[in-house]
Design a protein around this motif. Sequence first.
Motif, PDB file in Angstrom:
ATOM      1  N   GLY A   1     -30.383 -51.356  76.125  1.00 17.96           N
ATOM      2  CA  GLY A   1     -30.303 -52.646  75.258  1.00 17.96           C
ATOM      3  C   GLY A   1     -31.642 -52.980  74.911  1.00 17.96           C
ATOM      4  N   HIS A   2     -32.879 -52.410  75.678  1.00 20.64           N
ATOM      5  CA  HIS A   2     -34.295 -53.246  75.600  1.00 20.64           C
ATOM      6  C   HIS A   2     -34.824 -53.131  74.199  1.00 20.64           C
ATOM      7  CE1 HIS A   2     -37.212 -49.791  76.951  1.00 20.64           C
ATOM      8  NE2 HIS A   2     -36.077 -49.456  76.247  1.00 20.64           N
ATOM      9  N   HIS A   3     -34.539 -52.213  73.404  1.00 15.70           N
ATOM     10  CA  HIS A   3     -34.993 -52.172  71.915  1.00 15.70           C
ATOM     11  C   HIS A   3     -34.228 -53.063  71.199  1.00 15.70           C
ATOM     12  CE1 HIS A   3     -37.821 -49.125  72.960  1.00 15.70           C
ATOM     13  NE2 HIS A   3     -37.040 -47.988  73.399  1.00 15.70           N
ATOM     14  N   ALA A   4     -33.071 -53.616  71.494  1.00 17.59           N
ATOM     15  CA  ALA A   4     -32.471 -54.598  70.458  1.00 17.59           C
ATOM     16  C   ALA A   4     -33.242 -55.785  70.515  1.00 17.59           C
ATOM     17  CB  ALA A   4     -31.195 -54.523  71.023  1.00 17.59           C
ATOM     18  N   THR A   5     -33.564 -56.267  69.489  1.00 15.97           N
ATOM     19  CA  THR A   5     -34.090 -57.651  69.213  1.00 15.97           C
ATOM     20  C   THR A   5     -33.051 -58.739  69.122  1.00 15.97           C
ATOM     21  OG1 THR A   5     -34.322 -57.908  66.936  1.00 15.97           O
ATOM     22  CG2 THR A   5     -36.022 -56.539  68.233  1.00 15.97           C
ATOM     23  N   ALA A   6     -33.334 -59.900  68.473  1.00 15.65           N
ATOM     24  CA  ALA A   6     -32.659 -60.822  68.259  1.00 15.65           C
ATOM     25  C   ALA A   6     -31.600 -60.895  67.102  1.00 15.65           C
ATOM     26  CB  ALA A   6     -33.160 -62.254  68.120  1.00 15.65           C
ATOM     27  N   ASP A   7     -32.038 -59.859  66.223  1.00 21.11           N
ATOM     28  CA  ASP A   7     -31.430 -59.695  65.120  1.00 21.11           C
ATOM     29  C   ASP A   7     -31.617 -58.386  64.362  1.00 21.11           C
ATOM     30  OD1 ASP A   7     -34.117 -59.697  64.075  1.00 21.11           O
ATOM     31  OD2 ASP A   7     -33.999 -61.241  62.768  1.00 21.11           O
ATOM     32  N   GLN A   8     -31.791 -57.231  65.235  1.00 22.50           N
ATOM     33  CA  GLN A   8     -32.044 -55.805  64.936  1.00 22.50           C
ATOM     34  C   GLN A   8     -31.637 -54.875  66.035  1.00 22.50           C
ATOM     35  OE1 GLN A   8     -36.093 -55.629  63.018  1.00 22.50           O
ATOM     36  NE2 GLN A   8     -35.054 -55.116  61.214  1.00 22.50           N
ATOM     37  N   TYR A   9     -30.902 -53.767  65.655  1.00 21.59           N
ATOM     38  CA  TYR A   9     -30.739 -52.739  66.662  1.00 21.59           C
ATOM     39  C   TYR A   9     -31.580 -51.385  66.238  1.00 21.59           C
ATOM     40  CZ  TYR A   9     -28.119 -50.202  62.903  1.00 21.59           C
ATOM     41  OH  TYR A   9     -27.816 -49.399  61.897  1.00 21.59           O
ATOM     42  N   GLY A  10     -31.749 -50.496  67.250  1.00 19.85           N
ATOM     43  CA  GLY A  10     -32.548 -49.341  67.101  1.00 19.85           C
ATOM     44  C   GLY A  10     -32.989 -49.078  68.477  1.00 19.85           C
ATOM     45  N   GLY A  11     -33.514 -47.679  68.513  1.00 22.32           N
ATOM     46  CA  GLY A  11     -33.987 -47.144  69.788  1.00 22.32           C
ATOM     47  C   GLY A  11     -32.551 -46.916  70.687  1.00 22.32           C
ATOM     48  N   TYR A  12     -31.588 -46.532  70.313  1.00 20.05           N
ATOM     49  CA  TYR A  12     -30.357 -46.523  70.763  1.00 20.05           C
ATOM     50  C   TYR A  12     -29.522 -47.793  71.397  1.00 20.05           C
ATOM     51  CZ  TYR A  12     -32.656 -41.804  71.221  1.00 20.05           C
ATOM     52  OH  TYR A  12     -33.204 -40.581  71.010  1.00 20.05           O
ATOM     53  N   CYS A  13     -30.219 -49.016  70.727  1.00 22.43           N
ATOM     54  CA  CYS A  13     -29.831 -50.098  71.793  1.00 22.43           C
ATOM     55  C   CYS A  13     -29.186 -51.202  70.500  1.00 22.43           C
ATOM     56  CB  CYS A  13     -31.152 -50.788  72.354  1.00 22.43           C
ATOM     57  SG  CYS A  13     -31.938 -50.014  73.459  1.00 22.43           S
ATOM     58  N   PHE A  14     -28.043 -51.938  71.066  1.00 25.51           N
ATOM     59  CA  PHE A  14     -27.435 -52.938  70.225  1.00 25.51           C
ATOM     60  C   PHE A  14     -27.401 -54.093  70.532  1.00 25.51           C
ATOM     61  CE2 PHE A  14     -25.741 -48.459  69.607  1.00 25.51           C
ATOM     62  CZ  PHE A  14     -25.941 -48.294  68.425  1.00 25.51           C
ATOM     63  N   ILE A  15     -27.243 -54.412  71.845  1.00 24.22           N
ATOM     64  CA  ILE A  15     -27.315 -55.702  72.557  1.00 24.22           C
ATOM     65  C   ILE A  15     -28.233 -55.713  73.733  1.00 24.22           C
ATOM     66  CG2 ILE A  15     -26.148 -57.623  73.664  1.00 24.22           C
ATOM     67  CD1 ILE A  15     -23.585 -56.732  72.242  1.00 24.22           C
ATOM     68  N   ASN A  16     -29.105 -56.686  73.663  1.00 27.08           N
ATOM     69  CA  ASN A  16     -30.257 -56.395  74.565  1.00 27.08           C
ATOM     70  C   ASN A  16     -29.645 -56.957  76.126  1.00 27.08           C
ATOM     71  OD1 ASN A  16     -32.376 -56.987  76.371  1.00 27.08           O
ATOM     72  ND2 ASN A  16     -33.804 -56.754  74.464  1.00 27.08           N
ATOM     73  N   ASN A  17     -29.173 -55.978  77.037  1.00 22.99           N
ATOM     74  CA  ASN A  17     -28.587 -56.437  78.236  1.00 22.99           C
ATOM     75  C   ASN A  17     -29.309 -57.341  79.016  1.00 22.99           C
ATOM     76  OD1 ASN A  17     -26.165 -55.009  77.479  1.00 22.99           O
ATOM     77  ND2 ASN A  17     -27.284 -53.098  77.817  1.00 22.99           N
ATOM     78  N   ALA A  18     -30.680 -56.660  79.290  1.00 15.90           N
ATOM     79  CA  ALA A  18     -31.430 -57.410  80.263  1.00 15.90           C
ATOM     80  C   ALA A  18     -32.014 -58.901  79.780  1.00 15.90           C
ATOM     81  CB  ALA A  18     -33.062 -56.337  80.246  1.00 15.90           C
ATOM     82  N   ALA A  19     -31.805 -59.098  78.687  1.00 12.10           N
ATOM     83  CA  ALA A  19     -32.325 -60.542  78.035  1.00 12.10           C
ATOM     84  C   ALA A  19     -31.079 -61.382  78.207  1.00 12.10           C
ATOM     85  CB  ALA A  19     -32.511 -60.427  76.662  1.00 12.10           C
ATOM     86  N   VAL A  20     -30.115 -60.863  78.027  1.00 12.88           N
ATOM     87  CA  VAL A  20     -28.881 -61.690  78.499  1.00 12.88           C
ATOM     88  C   VAL A  20     -28.691 -61.974  79.796  1.00 12.88           C
ATOM     89  CG1 VAL A  20     -26.203 -61.771  78.421  1.00 12.88           C
ATOM     90  CG2 VAL A  20     -27.434 -60.751  76.426  1.00 12.88           C
ATOM     91  N   VAL A  21     -28.885 -60.951  80.878  1.00 11.18           N
ATOM     92  CA  VAL A  21     -28.874 -61.265  82.220  1.00 11.18           C
ATOM     93  C   VAL A  21     -29.941 -62.413  82.559  1.00 11.18           C
ATOM     94  CG1 VAL A  21     -29.585 -60.329  84.459  1.00 11.18           C
ATOM     95  CG2 VAL A  21     -28.010 -59.088  82.845  1.00 11.18           C
ATOM     96  N   ALA A  22     -31.211 -62.217  82.024  1.00  9.69           N
ATOM     97  CA  ALA A  22     -32.346 -63.233  82.328  1.00  9.69           C
ATOM     98  C   ALA A  22     -31.915 -64.745  81.783  1.00  9.69           C
ATOM     99  CB  ALA A  22     -33.508 -62.860  81.518  1.00  9.69           C
ATOM    100  N   GLN A  23     -31.166 -64.730  80.477  1.00  7.80           N
ATOM    101  CA  GLN A  23     -30.649 -65.910  80.316  1.00  7.80           C
ATOM    102  C   GLN A  23     -29.692 -66.407  81.228  1.00  7.80           C
ATOM    103  OE1 GLN A  23     -31.769 -67.917  77.295  1.00  7.80           O
ATOM    104  NE2 GLN A  23     -30.285 -69.577  78.446  1.00  7.80           N
ATOM    105  N   MET A  24     -28.752 -65.425  81.717  1.00  6.68           N
ATOM    106  CA  MET A  24     -27.727 -65.988  82.681  1.00  6.68           C
ATOM    107  C   MET A  24     -28.340 -66.832  83.954  1.00  6.68           C
ATOM    108  SD  MET A  24     -25.060 -62.887  82.135  1.00  6.68           S
ATOM    109  CE  MET A  24     -23.780 -63.730  83.150  1.00  6.68           C
TER     110      MET A  24
END
Length: 343
Positions: free
Chosen positions: A158-181
Motif C-alpha cells: 500500500g505505501h506507494h498509493a497516494t490520496a488519488d493515485q495508484y502505482g508501485g504495486y499499491c492501490f489503497i494505502n493500508n498503513a495510512a488508514v491504520v494511522a488514521q484509525m
Amino acid sequence: MRTFFSEDHRLHFPQAELTGGQFVTPYERPSRVEYVLNRLKEQGLADIVAPDAPDMAPVKKLLDPGFLRFLETAWDEWKAAGMKGEVIAAGMPARGMHPDRCPEYIDGKVGYYCHASETAITGGTWRAALSSLASAQSAQAQVAAGAQAAFALCRPPGHHATADQYGGYCFINNAAVVAQMFRDDGAGKVAVLDIDFHHGNGTQNIFYDRADVLFASLHGDPRHAYPYYLGYADERGTGAGEGANLNYPMLPGTPYGPWAEALDDAIAKIRAAGVEALVVSLGVDAFKDDPISFFKLESADFADAGRRIAGLGLPTVFCMEGGYAIEAVGINTVNVLEGFLGA
C-alpha cells in the motif's frame, strides 16, 4: 503476535509488468505471501486468522472519492471499452498538461489516476485491495483492543498509493488508514515508520501537511531509485506538518551499519515526538539479494531492526509492503517480527 491474512489476495495476479523495456512476470506476485506464511508456521507464529470486512469510513477521510470510484469500476469500464488486456496506463499528465482534469474515456482516466505504469489492474484487483485493507484494519483493531502488536500480511501492498493515485504495486494505502484509525481511536500522535527499500511516497503525500502523524522513511536515494521524484531529505512537511516528515535517502550499496544509524535516528525522533501508536510499513527489500533494490542488508539484520523498533515500547501494527527476493522474503519478514517479540 496475531497475523491477519486473506486468501482473496490471489485475485490480483497481473500477468505482465513493464520493466527494462520488456514485459515480465510481476515481481509482486502471490507466491510472496506463501513464503511468509510458511515461515510464520515454521517459527511457531501460527496464530493466523482471516480479517473482518473492510470499513471504508476511515478510508474516505484520506482518499479522493473519485479515485475510490475509479478503483472499483476501472476493470468494468476497461472491458466495456473493448480493451483486450489488463488495465495498464499508456500516458500520464506531464509538465505543461492539465493534471487537474480527469478524462472521461477510460484510457485517459487510467493515466490520470496512475503514477507508475508497471502496475496493472485485473478483474480481481479491487477485491484483493479491499482484502488487504481489511487485514490492516483488523490488525489495528487487535492492537487497539490491547494487544502489544499485530501483523497484517497485506497483499497488494500500500505505501506507494497516494490520496488519488495508484502505482508501485499499491492501490489503497493500508498503513495510512491504520494511522488514521489510531487517531480516530484517540491517539494524540501516531508515527508511520517505513523501512521498505522504496520511499513511501503515498504515505508522505497523505500526511504531508499534518502534525498528528509523523512519517519517517528509510529508502534508496531517489536520484537512483523508484519512485525517483519524491523522498529527498529536504522534504520536511508543510504548514502544520512542518517537521513531521523525515526522509532518510541512502546510496547504492548501503550496508546495515549506516542503515541502522538512520533507523536509530528515526526512532529517537519518534520517541521525542510523544507518539502513542506506531505503524510499521514492513518492506524487506533492503535485503542484499533483492532484484529491484540496492541495499546490502543480511537476513540477521532484519531481526536486529525488529529489536530496535521494539525499544519504542509502543502499540504497533506491522503492514506488509515490499520484498522481492522470493525465497528469502519469509525469513526476512519473520526475522523482523521475531526480533520485535524477542526484545
